[in-house]
Design a protein around this motif. Sequence first.
Motif, PDB file in Angstrom:
ATOM      1  N   ARG A   1      41.682  42.852  38.623  1.00  0.00           N
ATOM      2  CA  ARG A   1      40.252  42.565  38.443  1.00  0.00           C
ATOM      3  C   ARG A   1      39.738  43.152  37.130  1.00  0.00           C
ATOM      4  O   ARG A   1      38.981  42.498  36.395  1.00  0.00           O
ATOM      5  CB  ARG A   1      39.464  43.140  39.625  1.00  0.00           C
ATOM      6  CG  ARG A   1      37.974  42.889  39.568  1.00  0.00           C
ATOM      7  CD  ARG A   1      37.265  43.626  40.689  1.00  0.00           C
ATOM      8  NE  ARG A   1      37.356  45.073  40.522  1.00  0.00           N
ATOM      9  CZ  ARG A   1      36.935  45.965  41.429  1.00  0.00           C
ATOM     10  NH1 ARG A   1      36.432  45.548  42.594  1.00  0.00           N
ATOM     11  NH2 ARG A   1      37.040  47.261  41.198  1.00  0.00           N
ATOM     12  N   ALA A   2      40.147  44.365  36.817  1.00  0.00           N
ATOM     13  CA  ALA A   2      39.697  45.002  35.578  1.00  0.00           C
ATOM     14  C   ALA A   2      40.158  44.201  34.361  1.00  0.00           C
ATOM     15  O   ALA A   2      39.396  44.000  33.404  1.00  0.00           O
ATOM     16  CB  ALA A   2      40.220  46.437  35.500  1.00  0.00           C
ATOM     17  N   VAL A   3      41.401  43.713  34.406  1.00  0.00           N
ATOM     18  CA  VAL A   3      41.916  42.940  33.272  1.00  0.00           C
ATOM     19  C   VAL A   3      41.182  41.612  33.144  1.00  0.00           C
ATOM     20  O   VAL A   3      40.766  41.209  32.046  1.00  0.00           O
ATOM     21  CB  VAL A   3      43.435  42.720  33.417  1.00  0.00           C
ATOM     22  CG1 VAL A   3      43.938  41.742  32.360  1.00  0.00           C
ATOM     23  CG2 VAL A   3      44.172  44.046  33.288  1.00  0.00           C
ATOM     24  N   LEU A   4      40.999  40.920  34.256  1.00  0.00           N
ATOM     25  CA  LEU A   4      40.335  39.617  34.200  1.00  0.00           C
ATOM     26  C   LEU A   4      38.902  39.746  33.701  1.00  0.00           C
ATOM     27  O   LEU A   4      38.458  38.965  32.849  1.00  0.00           O
ATOM     28  CB  LEU A   4      40.364  38.962  35.583  1.00  0.00           C
ATOM     29  CG  LEU A   4      41.734  38.464  36.052  1.00  0.00           C
ATOM     30  CD1 LEU A   4      41.649  37.939  37.475  1.00  0.00           C
ATOM     31  CD2 LEU A   4      42.263  37.387  35.123  1.00  0.00           C
ATOM     32  N   VAL A   5      38.172  40.703  34.230  1.00  0.00           N
ATOM     33  CA  VAL A   5      36.790  40.877  33.799  1.00  0.00           C
ATOM     34  C   VAL A   5      36.737  41.330  32.343  1.00  0.00           C
ATOM     35  O   VAL A   5      35.909  40.851  31.549  1.00  0.00           O
ATOM     36  CB  VAL A   5      36.057  41.882  34.714  1.00  0.00           C
ATOM     37  CG1 VAL A   5      34.660  42.194  34.176  1.00  0.00           C
ATOM     38  CG2 VAL A   5      35.955  41.330  36.129  1.00  0.00           C
TER      39      VAL A   5
END
Length: 940
Positions: free
Chosen positions: A318-322
């Motif tokens: 999630r951190a990478v995608l956001v």
Amino acid sequence: MPPAAETVPDRGEGARPAKPDERENAQREDATFQGAKHEGAQHDAAKDGDAQREGAKQGDAQHGGARPGDAEPEGPPRGRVLARIRQSARLRAASAAAFLSCVVLCLGGALAGSHPFGPTTRNIVDLGQQYLPFHAYWRSLLLGRADGDLFLNWSAGFGSNFLGDYGTYLSSPFDLMVVLFPADRIELALYVITAAKITAAGGAMAALLLILRRGPWPVAAVLGAAYALCGWTLNYGATVPMWLDGLLAFPLLCLVGEWARAGRRPVLGPLVVAVAWYANFYTAYMATVGAAVVLMVRLLTADDAGRRRLAGLLRAARAVLVGVGLAAPLVLVIFLATRVADPTPEVTFTAVAWTEVFARLLPATASVASPALFIGTPALALALTLPFNGAVAPRVRAAWTAAICLVALSTQWEPTHLLWHAGASPNGIPYRQTFVLCGLLLMAAWLSTAQGLPRAPALLAAGALLAGMAYAARDSAVVDRWTYPAFAAALTLAVLAAAAVFLAPLLARLLARRFPGRPGAGARALPAVAVILLVLAQAGETAATAGRIEEQQLAKVAWAPRLGPWHQDMARATAREDAWPRHRTEPGEVPGGNDALLVGGQGADYYSSLTSDTYSRTLTALGFGFYAKGRHPVGLDHPVTDAIFSIGTRMRSRPSAPVRTDEPPEAAITTTRTAVPPLVTVRPDLRLPASGIRFGDSSFANQELLLGAQVYATPAGLRRTDGPGGATTLTASCPADARLWFWAPEFTGTATLAGRPPVDFAGGLPSVQGPMRSLGTVPASGSVRIEVRSAEGTPVLPRQPVGCLVQEKLDTAVRRLTATGATAVRTTGHTLTAELPAGSTGTAVVAVPRIPGWSCAAGEAPPAPAQRYLGLLAVPLDGEATTVSCAFRPPGLRLGGAIGALALLCLAAIGFRHRFLPNRFLRGTTRIHPQCTSGSSDGN
């Protein structure tokens, strides 16, 4: 260095007898943490953010940091910062690593005698031709002194997509420091920016090591500096400064992975990812892949339940995608710009021999064809002890060893090579991901030594492995005369440091017997000596390597001299003559590349990874030359192309002396003013779309086609006679006093018009194309005889290598285009407006490359995607419009902005949930014993 370790299983892998000082620490800490019942519960509890922060504080206290209950430092802000550094082991390690990295980097430059520590230029290959000019232009833009803006660059490439170039070369926050330096100190500014990125990377890695596992901060600082100054940095990154953002991103993204495992900082994590991808998405992608490897190893070696591992993995994803979504407004612009960039020849990856890989682990080796893996001999020896170190849990040893071996193998296998490089094998350096492998090796070194120096069997096994690799690399071509002496010296100091560590307990016992009341000071002497020896070994070997790599690079690759009087005089002359947008001012060729970015004006010279295919093909068809396989078109000193592109003032330089590596260049500058049509001309007989009009195989005919007039006289009776030894004679007849031009894009050698001096040509397709050049004036007889001498056998010449330019015809064409062209032209940062004579019909041709992103309109008509005419902007006229307006918006900006806005909403939702709707799963978790943490949650 830490004292020698007992054979102790890793935390979470079982108990082992405690040493007396450990029992004392454990008893004191157990009194604080009565709730810890067993190690498995402690590891599960570590996922609670509060418990982890408490463990981190206790870890800092145990290793020289602040203890719980300590008062906040008082005093002025500077004093509080210094006090915080003194109390925090991580801050001490990061600060020391940054300082050591900076000092050793500067020492390497001083040994090489390179600027700013000596007279020798650092401007090799793209550093002088791309990065230095772009930073000079970036400074001008930030200070409001450039013709363009963040969207469009009017100075280079006759109008280029600057947002793509900004994202490729200049988007790092460090690059803003360029405004702190005067215009004539751009080289110093770029060096300071480079040094700042390297020192920041060293500090970040040192801090990460202490998060992976607690240990002595001086050793973490040395290993952090070893990462910052690894072979990848010295051989590649120091001369490709935008890649250094990936060097910094790798430990930061690993830190994001640690936060994701623990469920901490859900807002800061995506912001770190966004900044990394914004700063340089290319190496940030590689760093993200490397951080994913580290995260998987950490998850596999933790004692967490499967549910916790999956949750940590999902939080990291999630951190990478956001984060990538937040950077999308820039990343998508760059991606779409690469789609329309001039294509380079396809490259097939060929792995180097493993002996070459082993050689690159050694000091003072340099090559762009093999992976630069140098991390320092002591650090490498410590990394090699991990598989043999019984003090580390078997699961941890196996996982990290396997990860490093698999990553090393992935650099040598084409499918994974393509994965590392985002699906495209790069031209030039094929091992651009090597900094990740260097980082993994240093993490292995830290995990093996953080709890104490490995025991003798592990050190002996590592030494044997190191010696074997050094012996296998003995015949490598990259081995320098300094390689083995530097290797031996560093290894000797490392052995002395290890001996000091092993002798420390014996000295402590002797001092305890002799001085029962005060044994501490003497007992600490040998570990301090060990640390000093380690620093000397790493720093000395790295400084020597840095110096030798600089010297080798300067001797083997293309270079540009330092900026000097030539550039300064040209900048002043160009500023005096600049008449943009009435017409362009071409500064001509100055040493380096991207001339107009360095000295001002509006030239054809443009070198970028994003040079558009449209621009490159258009100039190639007109007889311009290029380097870098088409991505570096260079200017053409020719009256016809000056008329086509409205170059009314041309600067020419004559060097005062041969250009040298150790002296700033000087030159005499002359200015020539010529009457040329305006930037916007009207072609009454041209109707769009002009799909049937294309360039042919003659640059002379192509120039006439784009100019709209016949200005060359066709050489009559052109005849070619080939002789021995690459000698060729061309004979023809041309009008008297016509200007004779010779065009041979593949030719290398000289061409001489009878009675005139020879003219050099240096073609070499596909990498280099030679420009059209003048041989002189046709004599009164009209007879033309050209002697062609090739350096490579029989010369390869085009069908029509000779053109006879009749100046009167050109003057007539210029007067006609001026009379019917724009009466006034105005430009802003990324727009152009031209006023036309009333009743203009046909097509308005704008002397700007028709790259994607342009929209134009005639009169009050709504803007529409611009049409093209032979690679230039073209706008149809209906006889009523008296103005033409065009605007540029980088492709992908709108879609990227929408993705970024969506990512920002997601980030806000994540922050709201974390702040006001905490995860019930994390509530009530047990606080953990500090010896069951490693600054994170599992001790691995």
